[in-house]
Design a protein around this motif. Structure first.
Motif, PDB file in Angstrom:
ATOM      1  N   UNK A 144       0.835  -1.202   0.000  1.00 59.54           N
ATOM      2  CA  UNK A 144       0.000   0.000   0.000  1.00 59.54           C
ATOM      3  C   UNK A 144       0.870   1.252   0.000  1.00 59.54           C
ATOM      4  N   UNK A 145       1.993   1.220   0.717  1.00 60.85           N
ATOM      5  CA  UNK A 145       2.898   2.376   0.786  1.00 60.85           C
ATOM      6  C   UNK A 145       3.344   2.824  -0.600  1.00 60.85           C
ATOM      7  N   UNK A 146       3.601   1.881  -1.463  1.00 63.99           N
ATOM      8  CA  UNK A 146       4.057   2.213  -2.808  1.00 63.99           C
ATOM      9  C   UNK A 146       3.048   3.065  -3.568  1.00 63.99           C
ATOM     10  N   UNK A 147       1.786   2.893  -3.268  1.00 61.67           N
ATOM     11  CA  UNK A 147       0.739   3.632  -3.969  1.00 61.67           C
ATOM     12  C   UNK A 147       0.280   4.867  -3.196  1.00 61.67           C
ATOM     13  N   UNK A 148       0.353   4.809  -1.883  1.00 63.38           N
ATOM     14  CA  UNK A 148      -0.218   5.883  -1.062  1.00 63.38           C
ATOM     15  C   UNK A 148       0.841   6.430  -0.101  1.00 63.38           C
ATOM     16  N   UNK A 149       1.916   6.929  -0.661  1.00 59.67           N
ATOM     17  CA  UNK A 149       3.042   7.358   0.173  1.00 59.67           C
ATOM     18  C   UNK A 149       2.704   8.517   1.094  1.00 59.67           C
ATOM     19  N   UNK A 150       1.689   9.314   0.788  1.00 61.33           N
ATOM     20  CA  UNK A 150       1.371  10.460   1.641  1.00 61.33           C
ATOM     21  C   UNK A 150       0.466  10.089   2.825  1.00 61.33           C
ATOM     22  N   UNK A 151       0.061   8.823   2.953  1.00 66.41           N
ATOM     23  CA  UNK A 151      -0.778   8.375   4.061  1.00 66.41           C
ATOM     24  C   UNK A 151       0.101   7.839   5.194  1.00 66.41           C
ATOM     25  N   UNK A 152       1.100   8.594   5.578  1.00 65.62           N
ATOM     26  CA  UNK A 152       2.123   8.139   6.517  1.00 65.62           C
ATOM     27  C   UNK A 152       1.564   7.801   7.904  1.00 65.62           C
ATOM     28  N   UNK A 153       0.588   8.547   8.363  1.00 60.88           N
ATOM     29  CA  UNK A 153       0.068   8.371   9.730  1.00 60.88           C
ATOM     30  C   UNK A 153      -0.445   6.949   9.970  1.00 60.88           C
ATOM     31  N   UNK A 154      -1.218   6.424   9.056  1.00 61.92           N
ATOM     32  CA  UNK A 154      -1.786   5.092   9.234  1.00 61.92           C
ATOM     33  C   UNK A 154      -0.703   4.013   9.220  1.00 61.92           C
TER      34      UNK A 154
ATOM     35  N   UNK B 269      -7.372  -5.703  19.399  1.00 63.49           N
ATOM     36  CA  UNK B 269      -8.536  -4.906  19.010  1.00 63.49           C
ATOM     37  C   UNK B 269      -8.100  -3.599  18.347  1.00 63.49           C
ATOM     38  N   UNK B 270      -7.066  -2.961  18.888  1.00 61.04           N
ATOM     39  CA  UNK B 270      -6.560  -1.722  18.284  1.00 61.04           C
ATOM     40  C   UNK B 270      -6.020  -1.996  16.885  1.00 61.04           C
ATOM     41  N   UNK B 271      -5.341  -3.128  16.711  1.00 61.42           N
ATOM     42  CA  UNK B 271      -4.803  -3.483  15.401  1.00 61.42           C
ATOM     43  C   UNK B 271      -5.926  -3.713  14.403  1.00 61.42           C
ATOM     44  N   UNK B 272      -7.031  -4.322  14.839  1.00 66.20           N
ATOM     45  CA  UNK B 272      -8.163  -4.531  13.943  1.00 66.20           C
ATOM     46  C   UNK B 272      -8.684  -3.201  13.417  1.00 66.20           C
ATOM     47  N   UNK B 273      -8.771  -2.208  14.292  1.00 64.52           N
ATOM     48  CA  UNK B 273      -9.225  -0.882  13.874  1.00 64.52           C
ATOM     49  C   UNK B 273      -8.266  -0.225  12.899  1.00 64.52           C
TER      50      UNK B 273
ATOM     51  N   UNK C 280       1.023   4.065  12.582  1.00 62.78           N
ATOM     52  CA  UNK C 280       0.184   3.473  13.624  1.00 62.78           C
ATOM     53  C   UNK C 280       0.149   1.952  13.520  1.00 62.78           C
ATOM     54  N   UNK C 281       0.010   1.426  12.326  1.00 62.17           N
ATOM     55  CA  UNK C 281      -0.025  -0.023  12.143  1.00 62.17           C
ATOM     56  C   UNK C 281       1.294  -0.641  12.597  1.00 62.17           C
ATOM     57  N   UNK C 282       2.397  -0.027  12.229  1.00 61.28           N
ATOM     58  CA  UNK C 282       3.710  -0.534  12.631  1.00 61.28           C
ATOM     59  C   UNK C 282       3.877  -0.486  14.149  1.00 61.28           C
ATOM     60  N   UNK C 283       3.446   0.605  14.762  1.00 60.65           N
ATOM     61  CA  UNK C 283       3.537   0.757  16.232  1.00 60.65           C
ATOM     62  C   UNK C 283       2.699  -0.312  16.932  1.00 60.65           C
ATOM     63  N   UNK C 284       1.476  -0.490  16.473  1.00 65.50           N
ATOM     64  CA  UNK C 284       0.590  -1.470  17.109  1.00 65.50           C
ATOM     65  C   UNK C 284       1.107  -2.893  16.932  1.00 65.50           C
ATOM     66  N   UNK C 285       1.694  -3.162  15.789  1.00 66.16           N
ATOM     67  CA  UNK C 285       2.247  -4.497  15.545  1.00 66.16           C
ATOM     68  C   UNK C 285       3.362  -4.807  16.539  1.00 66.16           C
ATOM     69  N   UNK C 286       4.227  -3.831  16.788  1.00 70.07           N
ATOM     70  CA  UNK C 286       5.317  -4.064  17.738  1.00 70.07           C
ATOM     71  C   UNK C 286       4.799  -4.132  19.174  1.00 70.07           C
ATOM     72  N   UNK C 287       3.755  -3.379  19.489  1.00 71.58           N
ATOM     73  CA  UNK C 287       3.186  -3.426  20.838  1.00 71.58           C
ATOM     74  C   UNK C 287       2.602  -4.791  21.147  1.00 71.58           C
TER      75      UNK C 287
ATOM     76  N   UNK D  68      -7.222  -0.455   5.068  1.00 70.07           N
ATOM     77  CA  UNK D  68      -7.942  -0.960   3.903  1.00 70.07           C
ATOM     78  C   UNK D  68      -8.836   0.122   3.295  1.00 70.07           C
ATOM     79  N   UNK D  69      -9.343   1.042   4.117  1.00 67.52           N
ATOM     80  CA  UNK D  69     -10.110   2.172   3.585  1.00 67.52           C
ATOM     81  C   UNK D  69      -9.203   3.062   2.750  1.00 67.52           C
ATOM     82  N   UNK D  70      -7.977   3.298   3.222  1.00 68.17           N
ATOM     83  CA  UNK D  70      -7.004   4.086   2.450  1.00 68.17           C
ATOM     84  C   UNK D  70      -6.757   3.398   1.111  1.00 68.17           C
ATOM     85  N   UNK D  71      -6.609   2.083   1.146  1.00 67.98           N
ATOM     86  CA  UNK D  71      -6.334   1.340  -0.084  1.00 67.98           C
ATOM     87  C   UNK D  71      -7.482   1.456  -1.080  1.00 67.98           C
ATOM     88  N   UNK D  72      -8.705   1.570  -0.579  1.00 65.82           N
ATOM     89  CA  UNK D  72      -9.871   1.683  -1.469  1.00 65.82           C
ATOM     90  C   UNK D  72      -9.809   2.952  -2.331  1.00 65.82           C
TER      91      UNK D  72
END
Length: 189
Positions: A61-71, A96-100, A74-81, A106-110
């Motif tokens: 997704x990063x390759x296509x949506x490089x300006x969506x850095x915040x998400x 549960x936080x990771x599910x959100x 967050x995903x990377x942070x939650x994965x390590x937590x 996936x909404x960004x990817x849409x």
């Protein structure tokens, strides 16, 4: 002399019945505790599978949506937590936080039609959807085991046998966050 043999026979039968009752109750407490532990291990297996898929999904997704850095952050942070969580309760919170966060990813990817047609993305999305279904099934099985174990502990002799087996703490349910009951807001810009 006959009375002594009859009394000894009755005492022996009663002792065998009492031992059998105790053994069955004790073994039942152990079996229910093991069911909870096994159920949780299956939930963790599926959560780990999801965590293993996430870096590939994020990279795609990063390759296509490089300006969506915040998400992505967050995903990377939650994965390590999740990996650092020690207790069942904190792992449930982090899952549960990771599910959100994954839902938002996936909404960004849409929003990127060329990404939606990318084979890598479609394969990863399919894998992730399958994993989310597996997580849901394992959470349900785990919660059923927790229900059975906690119910047993509350029964009249169940508490006694649980104490004898050293499994007196009630198990923790895997519950959805409060935010899961809210209807998501969909915006078309």
């Amino acid at each position: 002399m006959k009375k002594i043999w009859i009394i000894l026979g009755v005492v022996l039968v009663l002792a065998i019945m009492l031992f059998s009752w105790y053994k069955n109750g004790y073994n039942q407490a152990i079996a229910k505790d093991e069911s909870v532990k096994s159920g949780w291990a299956q939930v963790e297996n599926q959560l780990q599978r999801r965590n293993d898929l996430i870096p590939n999904l994020v990279s795609t997704v990063k390759g296509f949506a490089s300006h969506e850095k915040e998400i992505f952050t967050e995903v990377t942070r939650l994965r390590s937590q999740w990996g650092k969580s020690a207790s069942v309760g904190s792992k449930i919170e982090n899952a549960n936080a990771m599910s959100g966060a994954l839902s938002r990813l996936l909404v960004v990817a849409e929003n990127y039609p060329q990404l939606k047609s990318n084979e890598n993305f479609l394969a990863l999305q399919s894998q992730l959807e399958g994993t989310e279904n597996r997580i849901a099934v394992e959470r349900m099985r785990y919660n059923l085991a927790v229900k059975d174990f906690n119910r047993f502990q509350r029964l009249f002799f169940g508490r006694f046998f649980a104490a004898q087996a050293g499994v007196t703490e009630p198990a923790v349910y895997f519950e959805a966050e409060e935010s899961a009951s809210k209807v998501p807001e969909v915006k078309f810009n």
